[in-house]
Design a protein around this motif. Structure first.
Motif, PDB file in Angstrom:
ATOM      1  N   GLU A 270      -9.646  -2.191   1.786  1.00  0.00           N
ATOM      2  CA  GLU A 270      -9.326  -2.731   3.115  1.00  0.00           C
ATOM      3  C   GLU A 270      -9.371  -1.665   4.183  1.00  0.00           C
TER       4      GLU A 270
ATOM      5  N   SER B 247       0.837  -1.205   0.000  1.00  0.00           N
ATOM      6  CA  SER B 247       0.000   0.000   0.000  1.00  0.00           C
ATOM      7  C   SER B 247       0.865   1.245   0.000  1.00  0.00           C
TER       8      SER B 247
ATOM      9  N   ASP C 235      -6.715  -1.528  -3.882  1.00  0.00           N
ATOM     10  CA  ASP C 235      -6.031  -2.069  -2.705  1.00  0.00           C
ATOM     11  C   ASP C 235      -7.071  -2.699  -1.775  1.00  0.00           C
TER      12      ASP C 235
HETATM   13 MG    MG Z   1      -2.075  -2.713   2.453  1.00  0.00          MG
END
Ligand code: MG
Ligand code: TYD
Length: 422
Positions: A93, A70, A139
């Motif tokens: 997430e 990330s 992501d």
């Molecule tokens: Mg991540």
């Protein structure tokens, strides 16, 4: 069991049996302009991508949780946004607030990155159409789901269908797309591996959480060479490029300790020095332990057998542990000679000279076989201040670099002699 979508072959846009309407034409009549590439602002990332991010390409970034996927994606977003390009960060997430916190940490809070928390693949595709970004980050791909399937998010079918939808959208609209994927413990199930054939480029993040060094490796690239690696260091302000990776990988090398050998390995086009560590110690087990971190265990077993049989090194009642310091994975046969040297050094309790670098492939009869790019390896060793290189004899002929000696060995007994392990 993996759920699949059944498509009506007569429906428009169905994958099976759709004609593109194109006529075959002479290859010579096809014009191939250079692909439009954009710099991501991280030179090392550009390098593994093959010279920048190609418009309309889909890049899969895989790796263990917490390795820095990330962070890398957000840094790339920030740099693209600073060039005035619109970028979209789809957080599946984390909440936008968490992404903001990370952006603050990376010192790029005011960069014009659009962020949205969304997990429906169709909605993401629509957002791409609405915002026309130059690049989009998803992501992670495991959080996306598509209404076309009834299975749970994260299942193989869901991950594959969602990715296919985004790939089609990226190709149609020229948006570069980063898909982030966690590698599951099993390494395959519902992980990034099921997507490898769908995407243009696959990058894997390696490194162990305990160390700051991170290696980003291209394992597939339709727009550049594979097996390029980039080396980063995770710090307080995010990922930073490491200007001298060999020095970074050797930074904590013990001097004068048995069981440590320096290997000159080739990562893509780049020679890199890394430390191979071995520990040979008496085993109380009926089946002594063989542990290899960062090396192929099958290859290691073979080398230990060669040492035992050809060099009469008693290893059958010894535990053998091997590790590539710094968390790098080395898959090259050229590592053989360094593995052998490290194991023999530990078994004998004698340290190697600390100005020597070793590489070469070892065959089953204990012969040392040639490997590629000997001169590049020698130069890197010289650049890092090593005075001696022990390498395959057939590579050593006529090889010379100022101040560093190339010592060729044709078999393991010669290796033991020049390293004073006999
Ligand atoms: Mg991540
Ligand atoms: P992250 O990018 O969230 O990992 P992934 O997306 O692959 O799961 O990185 C998480 C780790 O990186 C975490 O342990 C905190 C650390 N980190 C830093 O050390 N410095 C930083 O500037 C940032 C943003 C994270």
């Amino acid at each position: 069991m993996v759920e699949e979508v059944l498509r009506d072959p007569r429906a428009r846009g169905a994958r099976a049996g759709t004609a593109s309407g194109q006529k075959p034409r002479p290859l010579a009549a096809v014009t191939a302009g250079a692909a439009l590439r954009r710099t991501t602002g991280l030179a090392e990332l550009d390098r593994v991508l093959g010279g920048g991010l190609v418009a309309g390409s889909v890049v899969l970034v895989g790796g263990d949780p917490g390795i820095g996927k990330s962070t890398l994606a957000l840094q790339a977003c920030g740099a693209l946004a600073r060039q005035g390009l619109p970028v979209l960060y789809v957080a599946g997430e984390e909440s936008p607030e968490q992404v903001r916190l990370r952006a603050d940490r990376l010192g790029m809070a005011e960069a014009g990155v659009l962020v949205v928390a969304e997990t429906a693949a169709e909605a993401v595709a629509e957002l791409i159409g609405e915002t026309h970004p130059a690049a989009v980050v998803v992501d992670s791909i495991q959080t996306l789901h598509t209404g076309a399937l009834g299975s749970a998010p994260g299942s193989v079918g869901q991950v594959r269908e969602s990715a296919a939808l985004l790939v089609a959208r990226a190709k149609a609209s020229g948006v570069a797309c980063f898909l982030i994927g966690h590698v599951t413990k099993e390494g395959t199930l519902a992980g990034p591996r099921v997507l490898e054939h769908l995407v243009d480029t696959v990058l894997y993040f390696e490194g162990d959480g305990a160390h700051a060094l991170r290696v980003l490796r291209a394992v597939k690239n339709r727009f550049g060479s594979t097996n390029e690696v980039a080396v980063f260091e995770m710090g307080e302000g995010g990922l930073a490029e490491v200007p001298n990776p060999s020095a970074a990988f050797l930074a904590e090398r013990p001097v004068g300790a048995p069981g440590s050998a320096v290997l000159a390995t080739l990562e893509g086009s780049r020679p890199l020095l890394v430390e191979i560590q071995a520990l040979v110690s008496h085993s109380g087990l009926a089946m002594p332990r063989r542990t290899a971190i960062g090396l192929d265990p099958g290859r290691v077993a073979l080398l230990l057998a060669v040492l035992e049989k050809r060099m009469r090194l008693p290893l059958h009642d010894q535990d053998v542990f091997l590790n590539v310091a710094g968390g790098l994975r080395v898959d090259e046969p050229a590592a053989d000679l360094a593995v052998v040297a490290a194991v023999a050094s530990s078994a004998r309790g004698r340290a190697l000279a600390d100005d020597v670098v070793v590489w070469g492939e070892v065959g089953l009869t204990g012969e040392v076989r040639a490997v590629g790019r000997a001169e590049a390896r020698l130069r890197e060793a010289a650049r890092q201040g090593f005075r001696r290189c022990v390498l395959p004899a057939s590579n050593a002929r006529g090889l010379a670099v100022d101040g560093t000696r190339a010592e060729g060995v044709a078999a393991l007994d010669q290796l033991f002699e020049v390293l004073a392990l006999a």
